[in-house]
Write an enzyme that holds these catalytic residues in place. Structure first.
Site, PDB file in Angstrom:
ATOM      1  CG  ASP A 212      -5.258   5.281   2.609  1.00 38.03           C
ATOM      2  OD1 ASP A 212      -5.466   4.821   3.749  1.00 38.03           O
ATOM      3  OD2 ASP A 212      -4.200   5.861   2.305  1.00 38.03           O
TER       4      ASP A 212
ATOM      5  NE  ARG B  71      -4.599   1.587   1.327  1.00 34.34           N
ATOM      6  CZ  ARG B  71      -4.404   2.305   0.236  1.00 34.34           C
ATOM      7  NH1 ARG B  71      -5.238   2.194  -0.784  1.00 34.34           N
ATOM      8  NH2 ARG B  71      -3.378   3.134   0.146  1.00 34.34           N
TER       9      ARG B  71
ATOM     10  CB  CYS C 140      -0.994  -0.020   1.160  1.00 31.97           C
ATOM     11  SG  CYS C 140      -0.287   0.249   2.798  1.00 31.97           S
TER      12      CYS C 140
END
Length: 157
Positions: free
Chosen positions: A122, A14, A8
């Site tokens: 996100d 994440r 990420c």
């Protein structure tokens, strides 16, 4: 057995959530499962507290000694599969990776037909519920990868 890298942006939300979920669900497929960030702080840091809390709500956990890390493009060859959360991450890594490693870099959602081509959102700047949404997406991707592996359709060169 194969090695998997989950990527990420900063490696604090994440990708560490994906790492925890994939370790719990795909240990029979991948010997090594780790995560990193395209722009992670080189000093390393802990997982975001909201991400850790969301994982706990879903009965997952991050290893106690876990620290964020930055993707090292020169090391991409050690992974059979590199799953990114955003198409921008794939573009960034492909620019830095050796050409023979480009095919290994794939968008995580491309393994879930109804999410193909979408970025994993996100949750960092949004409400706490966003972390649970991301966990649901990650679980679906892990389930699909496991099914493809068991059906012999997951190609890990």
């Amino acid at each position: 057995m194969a090695a998997l890298l989950l990527v990420c942006t900063a490696n604090i939300c994440r990708s560490p959530m994906a790492e925890a979920i994939f370790k719990a669900r795909l240990g029979e497929v991948f010997k090594t499962i780790t995560s990193a960030g395209v722009h992670a702080d080189p000093r390393g840091g802990p997982v975001d507290a909201r991400a850790a809390a969301a994982l706990a709500r879903h009965n997952y956990s991050v290893e106690r000694k876990w620290r964020s890390q930055r993707v090292q493009p020169e090391n991409l060859g050690q992974y059979h599969l590199v799953l990114v959360m955003e198409s921008e991450h794939a573009e960034t890594l492909r620019k830095k990776a050796a050409p023979e490693h480009h095919a290994r870099i794939q968008l995580l959602t491309d393994f879930v037909p109804e999410l193909a081509g979408e970025d994993v959102p996100d949750p960092y700047f949004g409400p706490v519920a966003g972390f649970d949404v991301v966990i649901g997406m990650l679980e679906r991707a892990a389930q699909r990868l496991l099914a493809e592996s068991r059906e012999g359709r997951l190609k890990l060169d």
